[in-house]
Design an enzyme around this catalytic site. Structure first.
Site, mmCIF file in Angstrom:
data_model
loop_
_atom_site.group_PDB
_atom_site.id
_atom_site.type_symbol
_atom_site.label_atom_id
_atom_site.label_comp_id
_atom_site.label_asym_id
_atom_site.label_seq_id
_atom_site.Cartn_x
_atom_site.Cartn_y
_atom_site.Cartn_z
ATOM 1 N N GLU A 1 0.826 -1.208 0.000
ATOM 2 C CA GLU A 1 0.000 0.000 0.000
ATOM 3 C C GLU A 1 0.864 1.265 0.000
ATOM 4 O OE1 GLU A 1 -3.755 1.746 2.651
ATOM 5 O OE2 GLU A 1 -2.281 0.420 3.581
ATOM 6 N N LYS B 1 -9.477 2.605 -2.724
ATOM 7 C CA LYS B 1 -9.837 2.007 -1.440
ATOM 8 C C LYS B 1 -11.182 2.551 -0.957
ATOM 9 C CE LYS B 1 -7.724 1.478 3.193
ATOM 10 N NZ LYS B 1 -6.478 1.768 3.931
ATOM 11 N N CYS C 1 -5.744 -2.954 1.944
ATOM 12 C CA CYS C 1 -5.535 -2.903 3.396
ATOM 13 C C CYS C 1 -6.835 -3.075 4.197
ATOM 14 C CB CYS C 1 -4.804 -1.628 3.778
ATOM 15 S SG CYS C 1 -4.073 -1.691 5.451
#
Length: 333
Positions: A50, A124, A161
């Site tokens: 990430e 994300k 994540c």
């Protein structure tokens, strides 16, 4: 069919007193030899951690890090990775800090095909905002849904994540056709480390796909929110971690995934309490079958039978639905 996956985990190069551009240059310089190594080893799909060009700056709530943003695909990192993808005939997933326009920033991964073509990006969706992880100071929630990219080697999904804690995203990616999902992350020891080898394997099983989980390594001053414990791995659709890196070292993981394993059904589809001839089973026989099922792999004949049973049930359901529709239309007439 086999697909060769590559995952790169890395500690921060330089330190957080440097400018975001200086850190980007240092991180790129550290990654390029591993990217070339991946190419020389025949990796077909490569993914980094990430926001791989920067520290995990979210503990800071410091506007300094807004200078780390880049355009996608016009920015320098995406353009460079397009060159390397084409050079090595390798799909590359590029997780970076994205600027859509001034003041509108996302935690994003660009996806580049093996010929260097930019395929698109995933933003994300789930943005945490808790002690040490003040991500809403830096990132807007994603607005692109759960895209799946038809690469040269497989249908590829990305889930970044904190997303991994939410099962609906894994399922959306699988329903959209993902055969392999990468999960670039930045997560520190504690409860997270226990969940690290629980959530992704469970999601791989639930959705019948391979998952590549990537985490950075080391501690990052001055924030010191904990140790990034690496442990990047590839897990198969049965929940088995097939290959894994250690907790402390920079590294490249290379692993061949047997894509024919993806989408396999769990064993059995006979109605409970019924044997193959339609007779009743006693409780002892059912218990023995359940115990065997823990490590049971169905034969091709059994799989075909299961599929045939399911198709027959779907046809029956369709006929019943058609009958209900005809009755309703008849009442209207």
């Amino acid at each position: 069919m086999k697909v060769r996956a590559g995952l790169i985990q890395m500690s921060l190069k330089g330190d957080t007193s440097m400018s975001p551009e200086q850190i980007r240059e240092a991180m790129i310089e550290a990654h390029l030899p591993l990217i070339d190594e991946a190419g020389s080893k025949g990796v077909q799909i490569l993914c980094m951690q990430e926001v791989f060009t920067q520290p995990y700056f979210c503990p800071s709530q410091d506007a300094k890090w807004y200078a780390a943003v880049e355009k996608i695909p016009e920015g320098p990192t995406t353009k460079l990775m397009q060159e390397y993808a084409k050079k090595h005939n390798m799909v590359i997933v590029v997780p970076i800090y994205e600027e859509e326009m001034v003041g509108v920033y996302y935690n994003t991964a660009a996806v580049i095909d093996a010929d260097g073509e930019y395929l698109g990006k995933y933003r994300k969706n789930h943005i945490p905002h808790v002690a040490g992880f003040y991500e809403k100071f830096f990132f807007k929630p994603g607005n692109l849904g759960y895209p799946v990219f038809e690469t040269a080697y497989c249908n590829l999904g990305v889930y970044i994540c904190y997303d991994r804690h939410f099962p609906e995203g894994w399922r959306a990616l699988a329903l959209n056709g993902a055969e392999y999902i990468v999960n670039p992350s930045a997560t520190v020891a504690g409860l997270s480390q226990y969940l690290w080898e629980l959530e992704q394997p469970a999601s791989a099983v639930a959705n019948g796909c391979f998952i590549g989980a990537i985490n950075r390594v080391g501690s990052e001053e001055p924030w010191n929110i904990g140790k990034f414990y690496g442990s990047s791995y590839v897990v198969n659709p049965r929940g088995k971690i097939e290959a894994q890196l250690g907790e402390d070292e920079d590294g490249l993981l290379v692993h061949d995934m047997d894509m024919d394993m993806g989408g396999e059904e769990a064993p059995m589809e006979l109605d409970a309490g019924e044997d193959e001839e339609g007779g009743e089973k006693d409780e002892e026989e059912m218990l023995q079958e359940a115990l065997r099922g823990i490590n049971y792999v169905p034969s091709q004949k059994e799989v075909v039978k299961v599929v045939a049973q399911r198709v027959a049930r779907r046809l029956q359901e369709a006929k019943r639905a058609e009958a209900r529709l005809n009755r309703a239309l008849g009442k209207r007439r």
